[in-house]
Design an enzyme around this catalytic site. Structure first.
Site, mmCIF file in Angstrom:
data_model
loop_
_atom_site.group_PDB
_atom_site.id
_atom_site.type_symbol
_atom_site.label_atom_id
_atom_site.label_comp_id
_atom_site.label_asym_id
_atom_site.label_seq_id
_atom_site.Cartn_x
_atom_site.Cartn_y
_atom_site.Cartn_z
ATOM 1 N N ASP A 1 24.619 24.465 30.559
ATOM 2 C CA ASP A 1 23.470 23.821 29.927
ATOM 3 C C ASP A 1 23.962 22.794 28.916
ATOM 4 O O ASP A 1 24.859 23.079 28.102
ATOM 5 C CB ASP A 1 22.585 24.849 29.223
ATOM 6 C CG ASP A 1 21.705 25.620 30.197
ATOM 7 O OD1 ASP A 1 21.829 25.398 31.418
ATOM 8 O OD2 ASP A 1 20.907 26.460 29.743
ATOM 9 N N ARG B 1 17.613 23.919 39.170
ATOM 10 C CA ARG B 1 18.339 23.212 38.115
ATOM 11 C C ARG B 1 19.737 22.788 38.582
ATOM 12 O O ARG B 1 20.736 23.263 38.082
ATOM 13 C CB ARG B 1 18.431 24.045 36.839
ATOM 14 C CG ARG B 1 17.086 24.440 36.271
ATOM 15 C CD ARG B 1 17.219 25.191 34.963
ATOM 16 N NE ARG B 1 15.900 25.560 34.446
ATOM 17 C CZ ARG B 1 15.688 26.241 33.323
ATOM 18 N NH1 ARG B 1 16.725 26.623 32.586
ATOM 19 N NH2 ARG B 1 14.467 26.537 32.938
ATOM 20 N N ASP C 1 21.389 33.313 31.885
ATOM 21 C CA ASP C 1 20.688 32.034 31.759
ATOM 22 C C ASP C 1 21.535 30.944 32.416
ATOM 23 O O ASP C 1 22.069 31.156 33.501
ATOM 24 C CB ASP C 1 20.396 31.749 30.292
ATOM 25 C CG ASP C 1 19.243 30.766 30.080
ATOM 26 O OD1 ASP C 1 18.743 30.205 31.079
ATOM 27 O OD2 ASP C 1 18.842 30.545 28.928
ATOM 28 N N ASP D 1 24.308 31.852 28.015
ATOM 29 C CA ASP D 1 24.779 30.803 28.915
ATOM 30 C C ASP D 1 26.262 31.009 29.164
ATOM 31 O O ASP D 1 26.982 31.544 28.307
ATOM 32 C CB ASP D 1 24.578 29.414 28.298
ATOM 33 C CG ASP D 1 23.120 29.046 28.129
ATOM 34 O OD1 ASP D 1 22.289 29.536 28.919
ATOM 35 O OD2 ASP D 1 22.813 28.272 27.202
#
Length: 449
Positions: free
Chosen positions: A288, A341, A284, A261
């Site tokens: 997050d 997302r 990724d 991330d």
């Protein structure tokens, strides 16, 4: 039949939703009241040629129950095709919804919610006119809806117009506020080893990043840090991990080609501000946030050349840690031809998504799942066929209230349910102006920290 995936509305679909009300500090969809024993709210939150999406909330007005089944009948040949948060079966016109293992208990005054997709014959889609809960009639009727999604704003709506808010706004102002390193001494770093050492220090500090730093893995960030990029500062190949730490500010950095991330906030981290960064082509998540983290603002960032932008809540099975947390504000971000997302939300309520610019997102904009509550307001959706919806993949639907958004060449989205009220003040830019405001100000290099 038990089904786990919500059908995505096509751009050509005509969405419908219940009229929404703001009652007692909660944004809600229109309800239908039953007599003593139970109350049922039935809403058609999306309807298109041959199909529809409905959501049902049961309120138990009697003694507590440890399991439940809700029955109703359709009068126009509708058929349930898939469902979430309940096992739904149909025999002829009669439909039975039964609780799953995790939502059978409903105390007095408590609620349980589930949703489903169905088919209809395109001539009429009337709502059921009676329900029974464990054999007891809920006799107050229903409130079917066919109007486009609407929301009555709070009694005192946020002011609109004026200069864009570029200082700290949103959830990171709560819980005592977010100050990072404050007035602590400044350290300038130009190498990965120096950066890792500065981030991992137990002392409050202001860290200035200069030049292009190449690194790998995830660098741990301790509490009370302000991390500022000088002009052109770039982090290539690695990301920042904020785990069970508090009071961190990250601004004016470009993250590129990260291997995990870019920024990972987890394990009850609190009071984090992620502002004016650029995220370009990583593995990724760009940002997050998960595992009980709270009081976070993500603002004025640009995400580009990337798939999974911003995840909020990592798994469906983490309710015990996440419910009551994951309160995040996303504002004035530029999701530049990214896929999905933006954010994808589990459990957090209220999550505030306002004044963001969505440009040609090929998957979807916002997804509310697992009983989350997401307020989507004042955003600009440009060429986005699925701007927002409820439920995603195997995750059940959350609530989503949408208001004052601007759509250009985009679908109409899917809204429904209720969202807790926003506790902080903010200025809402007119949605039609968000494109120019955000593209003119989002991303690294747009501030002089």
């Amino acid at each position: 039949m038990l089904a786990t995936r919500r059908a995505t509305l096509l751009a050509t679909a005509t969405a419908t939703a219940g009229a929404a009300l703001f009652v007692g500090g909660v944004l809600t969809a229109g309800t239908a009241h039953a007599a003593a024993g139970c109350q049922v709210n039935y809403s058609v939150d999306g309807q298109w040629s041959g199909g529809f999406t409905s959501n049902i909330t049961i309120t138990n007005l009697g003694d507590p129950v440890s399991s439940w089944n809700l029955r109703w009948s359709y009068s126009a040949g509708q058929q349930v095709s898939s469902a979430w948060n309940a096992t739904v079966t149909q025999n002829g016109s009669q439909v039975t919804a039964t609780n799953l293992s995790y939502n059978g208990n409903i105390g007095t005054g408590g609620t349980a919610s589930f949703g489903f997709n169905g088919t209809w014959n395109n001539s009429s889609n009337p709502a059921p006119n009676s329900f029974t809960l464990n054999g007891v009639a809920c006799t107050g009727g229903t409130a079917p809806t066919t109007a486009p999604p609407t929301t009555v704003p709070p009694t005192t709506p946020p002011p609109t117009g004026g200069p864009p808010q570029t200082g700290l706004v949103g959830w990171a102002t709560q819980n005592g506020g977010t100050t990072g390193g404050g007035n602590a001494s400044t350290t300038t770093v130009t190498s990965s080893s120096a950066l890792s050492s500065a981030l991992g220090s137990s002392s409050a500090s202001v860290i200035r990043v200069s030049g292009n730093i190449s690194c790998s893995g995830m660098l741990s960030v301790k509490s009370n840090k302000t991390i500022l990029g000088n002009s052109g500062a770039t982090i290539t190949g690695c990301g920042f991990n904020i785990s069970n730490e508090n009071n961190v500010i990250i601004r004016n950095l470009t993250f590129r080609n990260w291997g995990d991330d870019a920024i990972n906030v987890q394990e009850s981290a609190k009071n984090i501000w992620i502002d004016h960064n650029t995220f370009d082509h990583g593995y990724d998540g760009a940002v997050d946030i998960k595992r009980g983290s709270d009081f976070i603002t993500v603002s004025w960032n640009r995400v580009m050349n990337h798939n999974k932008s911003m995840l909020l809540g990592h798994s469906d099975g983490n309710a015990s840690q996440d419910v009551g947390h994951l309160r995040v504000t996303y504002h004035h971000n530029w999701f530049d031809a990214t896929t999905q997302r933006h954010p994808r939300v589990r459990f957090g309520n209220p999550v505030h998504v306002y004044n963001n610019y969505y440009y040609k997102n090929s998957g979807y904009g916002v997804a509310s799942t697992m009983n989350a509550g997401v307020l989507v307001e004042g955003n600009y959706f440009d060429g986005v066929s699925d701007p927002f919806h409820r439920g995603e993949g195997s995750s059940g639907a959350g609530s989503l209230v949408a208001r004052n958004n601007h759509f250009v060449g985009s679908g109409s989205g899917q809204a429904g349910g209720s969202v807790n009220s926003i506790p902080y003040s903010y200025t809402l830019d007119a949605a039609s102006s968000v494109k120019s405001i955000v593209t003119g100000g989002a991303g690294a290099g747009r501030i002089n920290p």
